[in-house]
Design an enzyme around this catalytic site. Sequence first.
Site: not given
Length: 335
Positions: A137, A162
């Site tokens: 990501s 995350y």
Amino acid sequence: MKILITGGAGFIGSAVAAALAGRGDEVTIIDNLNTYYNPALKEARLREIGIASAGGGVSSRYPSLRFRRLDITDADAVDRLFAEGHFTHVCHLAAQAGVRYSIDHPRTYIETNILGYFNVLDACRRHGVRRLVYASSSSVYGGNTKTPFSEADRVDNPRSLYAATKKSDELMAHVYTSIYGMGTTGLRYFTVYGPWGRPDMSPVLFANAITEGRPIRLFNGGDMIRDFTYISDIVRGTVLAIDAIREGEANVYNIGCSHPVKLMDFVRTLEEALGRKAEYEMLPMQAGDVYVTSADTSLITRTLGYHPTVSIDEGLRLFAKWYRAHRDLLVANKG
């Protein structure tokens, strides 16, 4: 190729599955259809690629595509899947998504993004799968202020759990390449949008608010910049990575548009695509958010021949057309 895609009912996973099965690869997709958002949207994505039952089965659209309901946190189930599957490649896209959700639900991220990822990674080792492409990501760049973000930049300043789990995945892949000779490729996705997108992402949230006459919630007073990347460009880059992966190499690539836009410009373009003006609610920056994301895609362009082609104007026009046809499903999913 005989390819396993985890998270195959997800936004990116279902689109990648269709692209690979459409060209004739033998594709197995798995997903646990969890309730992070309404599973009805995931089931609708499965129907779009020809999977009629959420319990599993073969696609009516792509004879070489099969779906199996499975949770990657179940190590025994993952092991049985690999023992039966004889896969040549794995495209690991399953994850607990969402930066903001990680603030209040941290355990879910450790269980899925660390332990679940490890189950898949180690199953590759034990069952002779030598090629793994996995989703990282853009969030790994965290508080970096130099833009555009390059793969050579430091990524030791995450702003959310995350992001930390995604960087952990990259480190684990590097170890498995170094020790076991696997080929691993991590893809740092930048703000993906388009038809069949997640209902917790800004395009659907904004479209719902505009259509219903509610104000759009704009954090940091709308002063943010994002490298919005259309789903077909993401799929193209992912397939290029799957095709190019080689044993003994650990690579990480940015996949973005390389033309970041101001959030307010994105909103105004969406207004035009929907034919309605938005109202705004200006709010301070949220915990876990970053001001800018901007991808340097020169490495993936030079190495794999990746070139994004869809502009924000075209992408939002296509998204708006799809949104009108599926609004009932998306309103049911709004958070």
